[in-house]
Design a protein around this motif. Structure first.
Motif, mmCIF file in Angstrom:
data_model
loop_
_atom_site.group_PDB
_atom_site.id
_atom_site.type_symbol
_atom_site.label_atom_id
_atom_site.label_comp_id
_atom_site.label_asym_id
_atom_site.label_seq_id
_atom_site.Cartn_x
_atom_site.Cartn_y
_atom_site.Cartn_z
ATOM 1 N N TYR A 97 0.836 -1.206 0.000
ATOM 2 C CA TYR A 97 0.000 0.000 0.000
ATOM 3 C C TYR A 97 0.872 1.260 0.000
ATOM 4 C CZ TYR A 97 -3.729 3.226 1.344
ATOM 5 O OH TYR A 97 -4.610 4.274 1.379
ATOM 6 N N GLN A 98 1.928 1.249 0.808
ATOM 7 C CA GLN A 98 2.837 2.399 0.870
ATOM 8 C C GLN A 98 3.573 2.588 -0.458
ATOM 9 O OE1 GLN A 98 5.283 1.495 4.273
ATOM 10 N NE2 GLN A 98 3.816 2.325 5.733
ATOM 11 N N GLU A 99 3.996 1.474 -1.053
ATOM 12 C CA GLU A 99 4.694 1.553 -2.348
ATOM 13 C C GLU A 99 3.780 2.118 -3.431
ATOM 14 O OE1 GLU A 99 5.994 -2.384 -3.144
ATOM 15 O OE2 GLU A 99 7.487 -2.407 -1.535
ATOM 16 N N GLU A 100 2.532 1.655 -3.444
ATOM 17 C CA GLU A 100 1.572 2.133 -4.453
ATOM 18 C C GLU A 100 1.259 3.607 -4.244
ATOM 19 O OE1 GLU A 100 0.615 0.519 -7.034
ATOM 20 O OE2 GLU A 100 1.375 -1.470 -6.521
ATOM 21 N N MET A 101 1.158 4.020 -2.989
ATOM 22 C CA MET A 101 0.905 5.433 -2.686
ATOM 23 C C MET A 101 2.077 6.299 -3.138
ATOM 24 S SD MET A 101 -2.075 6.036 -1.381
ATOM 25 C CE MET A 101 -1.855 7.601 -0.568
ATOM 26 N N ALA A 102 3.300 5.811 -2.872
ATOM 27 C CA ALA A 102 4.497 6.553 -3.289
ATOM 28 C C ALA A 102 4.553 6.668 -4.808
ATOM 29 C CB ALA A 102 5.751 5.849 -2.764
ATOM 30 N N GLU A 103 4.169 5.593 -5.501
ATOM 31 C CA GLU A 103 4.155 5.603 -6.967
ATOM 32 C C GLU A 103 3.119 6.597 -7.493
ATOM 33 O OE1 GLU A 103 2.811 2.531 -10.466
ATOM 34 O OE2 GLU A 103 4.005 1.713 -8.819
ATOM 35 N N ASP A 104 1.928 6.607 -6.874
ATOM 36 C CA ASP A 104 0.874 7.532 -7.298
ATOM 37 C C ASP A 104 1.281 8.981 -7.073
ATOM 38 O OD1 ASP A 104 -0.660 5.434 -8.082
ATOM 39 O OD2 ASP A 104 -2.010 5.463 -6.358
ATOM 40 N N ILE A 105 1.921 9.261 -5.927
ATOM 41 C CA ILE A 105 2.366 10.625 -5.631
ATOM 42 C C ILE A 105 3.392 11.079 -6.656
ATOM 43 C CG2 ILE A 105 3.668 12.026 -3.966
ATOM 44 C CD1 ILE A 105 2.257 10.345 -1.756
ATOM 45 N N ALA A 106 4.315 10.167 -7.017
ATOM 46 C CA ALA A 106 5.330 10.493 -8.028
ATOM 47 C C ALA A 106 4.677 10.809 -9.370
ATOM 48 C CB ALA A 106 6.323 9.347 -8.170
ATOM 49 N N LEU A 107 3.727 9.981 -9.783
ATOM 50 C CA LEU A 107 3.043 10.186 -11.062
ATOM 51 C C LEU A 107 2.228 11.480 -11.057
ATOM 52 C CD1 LEU A 107 1.855 6.545 -11.828
ATOM 53 C CD2 LEU A 107 3.560 7.846 -13.106
ATOM 54 N N MET A 108 1.613 11.796 -9.923
ATOM 55 C CA MET A 108 0.817 13.022 -9.821
ATOM 56 C C MET A 108 1.691 14.270 -9.914
ATOM 57 S SD MET A 108 -1.907 11.851 -6.879
ATOM 58 C CE MET A 108 -2.841 13.393 -6.836
ATOM 59 N N ALA A 109 2.970 14.100 -9.605
ATOM 60 C CA ALA A 109 3.909 15.217 -9.718
ATOM 61 C C ALA A 109 4.690 15.166 -11.026
ATOM 62 C CB ALA A 109 4.884 15.194 -8.545
ATOM 63 N N ALA A 110 4.265 14.295 -11.948
ATOM 64 C CA ALA A 110 4.918 14.121 -13.246
ATOM 65 C C ALA A 110 6.370 13.672 -13.090
ATOM 66 C CB ALA A 110 4.860 15.413 -14.064
ATOM 67 N N VAL A 111 6.585 12.719 -12.186
ATOM 68 C CA VAL A 111 7.911 12.138 -11.965
ATOM 69 C C VAL A 111 7.796 10.639 -12.159
ATOM 70 C CG1 VAL A 111 9.779 11.756 -10.318
ATOM 71 C CG2 VAL A 111 8.560 13.935 -10.324
#
Length: 443
Positions: A245-259
């Motif tokens: 869950y933490q990994e998926e959240m970190a991935e989503d945050i990165a994508l939302m910041a265009a990273v």
């Protein structure tokens, strides 16, 4: 125990005192403490940790520090560490290590353990099979409560969890029994009479993110993993589900910041890799933004006639981008928690359109009053008011619909977040603004 205190004790070579202090600490805190020292000091401190907790401390350290320790371990130390480690933790570590380190670790494990490790490593990276452990308590339905408790006492120390036991017959999962049920029932009661047969389970190739959602939905401690024939192959525990869950959240945050997402930590990633992960998205967004410039250049005559129009472009674009971001963020969160599905597309769009009308009207009213007070120009106030309402309405719709459409075509909804939506809304808002201005001022 602090870094400063530990350093002073190391310098004074008071190893007995250090050992006493370290072994009174929690394994997670101990791992964090060791990671702050140089490799030489870290190795000394690690060897002072009690054998019973060394494997757990090692599991909680980051990959870079784990690799540094492995390079200093003797074959016996390496064997002792991995013998005391749970199978899923061993596999997680091996997946992060270079080939030569993996080979060294496998060399010190016995044939049976090596076979189980290789089996787990064969599952797809993001599947339930890749995060499961094969260490669980299995019972037979013909056992009594007394026999079940005796088995738990005998084998439980080596299992990932003993709170939920699994009733198996010919490798088939029949049901589950909780430790609470065993403790509260008479010793002569059969397990078959106690077991819960309506079991929530997952398949080996199910997506790990969907597995983690089941833990949240049903408040589980562990969940059995079965193959296509309903044969029990392992379990996923709560701690592994939370890591996913933490990994998926970190991935989503990165994508939302265009990273571009990365498995490495911030400080563990080189400057070049940080730049590489960001530049592709930034190039795409920069080139996309040229569309906005092209549209503005088409209205040079309008701008020449009323130069004041240019001063309102940043406000209009920022407002549209912010509204789209608000809408998309809430929808992405709803998708992540399974509250919103693609079937709710029109329901969400209808709700966001009503929100947009209220928000747009409020912003248009305030901005209209500002224009009247500052410029005494009703037509300009009408232009900005209508443009704002149209922009907000469009931004809210785009912001709520794009993540749902992305989910439908099996893309990560987080991709359709702030940067991309802002770029799309910017283009649309400029077109609306100048189209209205051209007609209103008859230019």
């Amino acid at each position: 125990m602090t870094v400063k205190t530990t350093t002073e004790l190391l310098y004074a070579k008071k190893y007995a005192q250090i050992k006493k202090e370290l072994n009174e600490m929690n394994s997670v805190d101990l791992a964090e403490l060791l990671e702050q020292f140089s490799q030489e000091s870290m190795v000394i401190l690690f060897r002072l940790i009690a054998k019973e907790t060394a494997a757990e401390v090692f599991t909680n350290m980051n990959t870079e520090r784990q690799q540094a320790l492995i390079s200093t371990f003797t074959e016996k130390e390496l064997k002792d560490i991995f013998e005391d480690m749970f199978m899923d933790d061993t596999v997680d570590i091996l997946e992060e290590m270079p080939a030569n380190v993996v080979e060294r670790i496998l060399d010190v494990t016995d044939k049976e353990t090596r076979s189980r490790i290789n089996e787990l490593l064969q599952y797809p990276q993001d599947s339930a099979g890749s995060i499961m452990t094969t260490e669980y308590v299995d019972l037979k339905k013909t056992m009594t409560v007394r026999e079940a408790i005796a088995k738990i006492k005998r084998v439980g120390i080596d299992q990932e969890t003993i709170y939920t036991c699994y009733v198996i017959e010919n490798k088939k999962l029949l049901g589950i029994v909780t430790a609470k049920s065993l403790l509260l029932n008479e010793e002569n009661v059969r397990i078959g009479d106690l077991m819960e047969t309506h079991v929530i389970s997952v398949r080996t190739h199910d997506d790990q993110e969907e597995v983690s959602k089941l833990f949240q939905k049903y408040r589980l401690i562990s969940i059995p993993v079965v193959d296509t024939e309903n044969c029990m192959v392992g379990i996923v525990t709560f701690d592994d589900a939370m890591e996913v869950y933490q990994e998926e959240m970190a991935e989503d945050i990165a994508l939302m910041a265009a990273v571009q997402p990365s498995d490495d930590s911030y400080f563990g990633t080189s400057v070049f890799n940080h730049a590489k992960h960001r530049i592709l998205w930034l190039l795409f967004l920069m080139l996309s933004a040229t569309i906005t410039g092209t549209i503005i250049s088409r209205y040079e005559e309008t701008i020449s006639a009323i130069p004041l129009l240019v001063s309102f472009i940043p406000m209009l674009m920022d407002t549209g981008g912010n509204c789209g971001t608000q809408s998309s963020t809430l929808v992405i969160r709803g998708i992540a928690t399974d509250e919103i599905r693609f079937g709710d597309l029109f329901k969400v769009a209808f709700k966001e359109s009503r929100i947009a009308l209220i928000v747009g009207a409020a912003l248009a009213l305030v901005n209209g009053l500002r224009i009247i007070l500052m410029y005494q120009d009703p037509r300009l106030a009408i232009l900005l008011g209508v443009s704002l309402m149209c922009t907000v309405y469009l931004a809210e719709l785009i912001g709520c619909m794009l993540p749902l459409l992305a989910k439908k075509v099996h893309l990560d909804p987080a991709i359709m977040a702030a940067p991309l939506i802002t770029t799309i809304v910017d283009t649309c808002s400029i077109m609306i603004y100048f189209a209205i201005a051209t007609h209103l001022f008859a230019l």
